[in-house]
Design a protein around this motif. Structure first.
Motif, PDB file in Angstrom:
ATOM      1  N   ALA A  62       0.818  -1.211   0.000  1.00  0.00           N
ATOM      2  CA  ALA A  62       0.000   0.000   0.000  1.00  0.00           C
ATOM      3  C   ALA A  62       0.851   1.259   0.000  1.00  0.00           C
ATOM      4  N   LEU A  63       2.066   1.170   0.548  1.00  0.00           N
ATOM      5  CA  LEU A  63       2.960   2.324   0.625  1.00  0.00           C
ATOM      6  C   LEU A  63       4.075   2.286  -0.421  1.00  0.00           C
ATOM      7  N   GLY A  64       4.185   1.188  -1.154  1.00  0.00           N
ATOM      8  CA  GLY A  64       5.236   1.071  -2.157  1.00  0.00           C
ATOM      9  C   GLY A  64       6.632   1.002  -1.552  1.00  0.00           C
ATOM     10  N   VAL A  65       6.761   0.336  -0.402  1.00  0.00           N
ATOM     11  CA  VAL A  65       8.057   0.218   0.276  1.00  0.00           C
ATOM     12  C   VAL A  65       8.379  -1.248   0.515  1.00  0.00           C
ATOM     13  N   ASP A  66       9.594  -1.509   0.991  1.00  0.00           N
ATOM     14  CA  ASP A  66       9.919  -2.873   1.403  1.00  0.00           C
ATOM     15  C   ASP A  66      10.035  -2.913   2.924  1.00  0.00           C
ATOM     16  N   CYS A  67      10.322  -4.087   3.453  1.00  0.00           N
ATOM     17  CA  CYS A  67      10.333  -4.306   4.902  1.00  0.00           C
ATOM     18  C   CYS A  67      11.316  -3.402   5.633  1.00  0.00           C
ATOM     19  N   THR A  68      12.460  -3.123   4.990  1.00  0.00           N
ATOM     20  CA  THR A  68      13.485  -2.337   5.675  1.00  0.00           C
ATOM     21  C   THR A  68      13.121  -0.858   5.794  1.00  0.00           C
ATOM     22  N   HIS A  69      11.991  -0.470   5.234  1.00  0.00           N
ATOM     23  CA  HIS A  69      11.526   0.900   5.447  1.00  0.00           C
ATOM     24  C   HIS A  69      11.221   1.118   6.936  1.00  0.00           C
ATOM     25  N   CYS A  70      10.672   0.103   7.592  1.00  0.00           N
ATOM     26  CA  CYS A  70      10.329   0.200   9.019  1.00  0.00           C
ATOM     27  C   CYS A  70      11.227  -0.642   9.921  1.00  0.00           C
ATOM     28  N   HIS A  71      11.764  -1.727   9.377  1.00  0.00           N
ATOM     29  CA  HIS A  71      12.552  -2.656  10.191  1.00  0.00           C
ATOM     30  C   HIS A  71      14.044  -2.464   9.968  1.00  0.00           C
ATOM     31  N   VAL A  72      14.793  -2.457  11.080  1.00  0.00           N
ATOM     32  CA  VAL A  72      16.249  -2.310  11.030  1.00  0.00           C
ATOM     33  C   VAL A  72      16.847  -3.426  10.191  1.00  0.00           C
TER      34      VAL A  72
END
Length: 138
Positions: A62-72
């Motif tokens: 929905a945001l067009g990002v991957d997991c590392t956008h929020c996760h270290v």
């Protein structure tokens, strides 16, 4: 109680969609039972790793990002070191509140679905548009 109902509404599709996969034993040579997710603060604490992963994939899409956008890192998903993860929690909370407040407005959402999701505003982009694109969008 009201928050609990909102949480159930928001994540019913995750629970319903993955209920069958929970009852199926892992394939031969596959991984056995997974440990419970850590550091869930907005999502229901009884979700499985598979349910949390499915939810996170929908959010990322929905945001067009991957997991590392929020996760270290993918080996330390519980860490709160990234500010974007803290913002995501606020956005989850906002979505829960909107769905609770809008449940009696207009046409009800189909069973197991939400009226407002991350995609409602983000439309696959990290930053939602605040105005219609040139040409008016009609």
């Amino acid at each position: 109680m009201r928050r609990a109902v909102a949480v159930l509404i928001v994540f019913a599709s995750v629970v319903i969609g993955l209920a069958a996969s929970q009852q199926t034993p892992p394939p031969p040579g596959g991984r056995g039972p997974q440990p419970p997710p850590k550091n869930l603060q907005v999502l229901p604490k009884d979700l499985t790793i598979q349910q949390v992963t499915a939810t996170m994939r929908r959010v990322a899409g929905a945001l067009g990002v991957d997991c590392t956008h929020c996760h270290v890192s993918m080996t330390d998903r519980a860490s709160d070191d990234k500010p974007t993860k803290l913002i995501a929690r606020k956005m989850f909370t906002m979505t829960l509140q909107l769905n609770e407040e809008l449940k009696d407005v207009g046409t009800p959402a189909p069973a197991g679905e939400q009226k407002v999701t991350c995609y409602t505003c983000h439309r696959g982009a990290l930053k939602p548009l605040t105005a219609a694109p040139a040409g008016g969008g009609h």
